[in-house]
Design a protein around this motif. Structure first.
Motif, short mmCIF file in Angstrom:
data_model
loop_
_atom_site.label_atom_id
_atom_site.label_comp_id
_atom_site.label_asym_id
_atom_site.label_seq_id
_atom_site.Cartn_x
_atom_site.Cartn_y
_atom_site.Cartn_z
N PHE A 27 0.79 -1.24 0.06
CA PHE A 27 0.08 0.03 -0.02
C PHE A 27 0.89 1.28 0.00
CE2 PHE A 27 0.88 -0.73 4.65
CZ PHE A 27 1.02 0.51 5.01
N LEU A 28 0.22 2.60 -0.36
CA LEU A 28 1.15 3.57 -0.33
C LEU A 28 -0.07 4.68 0.17
CD1 LEU A 28 3.68 5.46 -1.20
CD2 LEU A 28 2.22 5.79 -3.40
N ILE A 29 0.53 5.51 1.19
CA ILE A 29 -0.22 6.72 1.54
C ILE A 29 0.29 8.02 1.09
CG2 ILE A 29 -0.76 7.78 3.89
CD1 ILE A 29 -1.96 4.97 3.91
N SER A 30 -0.67 8.78 0.73
CA SER A 30 -0.33 9.96 0.21
C SER A 30 -0.59 11.12 1.18
CB SER A 30 -1.05 10.30 -0.90
OG SER A 30 -0.70 9.53 -2.17
N VAL A 31 0.48 11.72 1.68
CA VAL A 31 0.08 13.03 2.51
C VAL A 31 0.23 14.35 1.82
CG1 VAL A 31 1.02 14.03 4.73
CG2 VAL A 31 1.45 11.62 4.26
N VAL A 32 -1.20 14.85 1.84
CA VAL A 32 -1.28 16.14 1.25
C VAL A 32 -1.40 17.45 1.89
CG1 VAL A 32 -2.96 17.33 -0.46
CG2 VAL A 32 -2.65 14.86 -0.71
N LEU A 33 -0.43 18.24 1.86
CA LEU A 33 -0.50 19.43 2.71
C LEU A 33 -0.53 20.79 1.70
CD1 LEU A 33 2.09 17.35 3.59
CD2 LEU A 33 2.02 18.86 5.38
N PRO A 34 -1.67 21.47 1.75
CA PRO A 34 -1.86 22.87 1.19
C PRO A 34 -1.00 23.85 1.82
CG PRO A 34 -4.03 21.91 1.67
CD PRO A 34 -3.02 21.13 2.20
N CYS A 35 -0.24 24.65 1.22
CA CYS A 35 0.64 25.58 2.11
C CYS A 35 0.41 26.85 1.34
CB CYS A 35 1.99 25.18 1.56
SG CYS A 35 2.59 23.51 1.89
N TYR A 36 0.31 27.82 2.25
CA TYR A 36 0.54 29.35 1.99
C TYR A 36 1.39 30.02 2.88
CZ TYR A 36 -1.33 34.05 0.90
OH TYR A 36 -1.63 35.47 0.58
N ASN A 37 2.46 30.77 2.35
CA ASN A 37 3.33 31.40 3.25
C ASN A 37 3.77 30.34 4.49
OD1 ASN A 37 3.33 33.20 1.32
ND2 ASN A 37 1.99 34.62 2.49
N GLU A 38 4.41 29.35 4.33
CA GLU A 38 4.71 28.49 5.47
C GLU A 38 6.05 28.07 5.40
OE1 GLU A 38 2.77 28.00 7.65
OE2 GLU A 38 0.76 27.69 6.78
N ARG A 90 2.57 24.08 -7.83
CA ARG A 90 2.48 25.62 -7.64
C ARG A 90 1.32 26.19 -8.48
NH1 ARG A 90 7.42 29.94 -9.05
NH2 ARG A 90 6.50 31.59 -7.78
N PHE A 91 0.61 26.90 -7.64
CA PHE A 91 -0.52 27.92 -8.24
C PHE A 91 -0.06 29.01 -8.77
CE2 PHE A 91 -4.43 25.99 -5.64
CZ PHE A 91 -4.06 24.63 -6.27
N ALA A 100 -6.43 24.21 -3.04
CA ALA A 100 -5.30 23.71 -2.65
C ALA A 100 -5.67 22.20 -2.10
CB ALA A 100 -4.43 24.46 -1.99
N ALA A 101 -6.46 21.99 -1.44
CA ALA A 101 -6.60 20.73 -0.93
C ALA A 101 -7.17 19.69 -2.29
CB ALA A 101 -7.67 20.73 0.31
N LEU A 102 -7.95 20.23 -2.86
CA LEU A 102 -8.19 19.34 -3.80
C LEU A 102 -7.22 19.12 -5.10
CD1 LEU A 102 -11.16 18.20 -4.81
CD2 LEU A 102 -11.40 20.32 -6.18
N ALA A 103 -6.51 20.19 -5.26
CA ALA A 103 -5.47 19.94 -6.15
C ALA A 103 -4.51 19.02 -5.68
CB ALA A 103 -4.77 21.30 -6.34
N GLY A 104 -4.17 18.88 -4.37
CA GLY A 104 -3.39 17.78 -3.62
C GLY A 104 -3.90 16.38 -3.67
N ARG A 309 -15.14 28.53 -15.10
CA ARG A 309 -13.57 28.53 -15.04
C ARG A 309 -13.10 27.21 -13.99
NH1 ARG A 309 -13.28 35.14 -13.86
NH2 ARG A 309 -14.04 35.82 -15.81
N PRO A 310 -11.75 26.91 -14.22
CA PRO A 310 -11.29 25.67 -13.36
C PRO A 310 -11.00 26.21 -11.88
CG PRO A 310 -9.53 26.74 -14.66
CD PRO A 310 -10.92 27.54 -14.90
N PRO A 311 -11.16 25.46 -10.97
CA PRO A 311 -11.06 26.14 -9.43
C PRO A 311 -9.74 26.51 -9.20
CG PRO A 311 -11.20 23.90 -9.46
CD PRO A 311 -11.36 23.92 -10.98
N TYR A 312 -8.59 26.04 -9.99
CA TYR A 312 -7.30 26.74 -9.97
C TYR A 312 -6.62 26.45 -10.99
CZ TYR A 312 -6.61 21.54 -9.26
OH TYR A 312 -6.70 20.15 -9.25
N LEU A 313 -5.18 27.16 -10.94
CA LEU A 313 -4.42 27.13 -12.16
C LEU A 313 -3.13 26.59 -11.70
CD1 LEU A 313 -6.13 28.89 -14.37
CD2 LEU A 313 -3.87 29.97 -14.94
#
Length: 337
Positions: A27-38, A90-91, A100-104, A309-313
């Motif tokens: 199995f493989l676990i993906s850890v998704v982290l939205p980041c903004y100025n971190e 990177r957006f 960002a969460a959805l993109a991850g 329009r898409p939710p992100y670029l």
């Protein structure tokens, strides 16, 4: 405990006996982290994830939501370092935490994905326990906050009231005191990333799926560094999205309820004499304004959906497995619809 736990994770059989926590063969676990100025905390976050998941096969997906500090160079540095799979997105600008969460989640390739904040308020050490619950057959493992350290009394009280208001208004049950810190089975991830909603409220959408869900209680720590990126404006926008998405039926009925109440109030006011006659038009105006406001919020959401329009670029990607950094062409966007 559900009577029929979800039996697979990304096509890999997992334990269906609730008393068993034996992992699947691979199995493989993906850890998704939205980041903004971190950039002040990201290296510490990465190190804690590495220690917590030392014995767990995993990949890390960072999403830079239009940061203006050194967050993206740090993500590139982490992706270039040997030892584990790290990918970054990177957006082109700040599209918001939910985007960002959805993109991850869309970038994640694991059999399950853990969505968490990058500021160390969500402890990575909880991920192995969440994974154990996934082994038992739970499709969704949520982390429920017992306490919220480092937050003002106003923030705590408004969050408490909001979750309970949302639970009362929503068509489907909503996990109380639970943010985005969750483990999601691959089937749940695939469903969420296939939706075409432009203003997706992930917490509501996850509850709406109806997949078997359990929770783990934890104490939410204060931020590891820096200040919160959720301004009052952003919190109100998220609250509005959650209520509109999760309680589609009741708000549309508010004009009917308010209209009936205002008519009754106007009748009672008129019976009171001059003061009542003066208050009646004002009350009617307030009721009409409220009704128009509710309808306007729905029309705005419909307008944004119809715009297409898409939710992100996505402007740039980096991938440690390929050892490359990819510049996205201006016309290339990640569209989930």
């Amino acid at each position: 405990m559900p009577t029929t736990p979800h039996p697979t994770a990304g096509g890999v059989p997992i334990a269906t006996d609730p008393s068993s926590a034996a992992p699947p063969r691979s199995f493989l676990i993906s850890v998704v982290l939205p980041c903004y100025n971190e950039d002040q905390v990201l290296l510490r976050t990465h190190e804690r994830i590495a220690r917590a998941l030392h014995d767990v096969p995993h990949e890390i997906v960072y999403v830079d939501d239009g940061s203006t500090d050194g967050t993206w160079p740090l993500i590139q540095q982490l992706a270039a370092a040997p030892g584990r799979t790290v990918r970054g997105v990177r957006f082109s600008r700040n599209f918001g935490h939910q985007a960002a969460a959805l993109a991850g989640l869309a970038e994640a390739t694991g059999d399950a994905a853990v969505l968490m904040d990058a500021d160390l308020q969500d402890p990575p050490e909880l991920i192995p326990s969440m994974t154990e619950q996934w082994f038992k057959g739970w499709s969704i493992v949520s982390a429920r906050r017992a306490t919220r350290h480092g937050e003002t009394p106003l923030k705590k009280s408004t969050a408490y009231l909001y979750y309970r208001l949302l639970a009362r208004l929503s068509d489907q049950p909503v996990a109380l005191d639970t943010g985005d810190f969750r483990l999601l089975d691959r089937k749940v991830v695939d469903f969420l990333t296939s939706l075409g909603e432009k203003e997706l409220f992930l917490r509501g959408a996850i509850s709406w799926t109806g997949f078997p869900e359990t929770s783990i209680t934890y104490e939410r720590d204060a931020r590891g560094a820096g200040t919160t990126k959720y301004t009052l404006r952003k919190m109100l926008a998220l609250s509005r999205t959650g209520i509109l998405a999760g309680a589609a039926g009741l708000p549309l009925r508010i004009p009917t309820y308010v209209g009936a109440a205002s008519l009754l109030g106007a009748g009672a006011a008129l019976a009171c004499g001059r003061g009542g006659r003066a208050a009646a038009p004002l009350g009617a105006f307030g009721a009409q304004s409220l009704a128009c406001g509710v309808l306007g919020e729905y029309l705005l959401s419909v307008f944004r959906q119809v715009q297409g329009r898409p939710p992100y670029l996505v402007m740039e990607r980096t991938d440690s497995s390929r050892g490359t950094t990819e510049k996205a062409p201006a016309a290339r966007v990640k569209e989930l619809a």
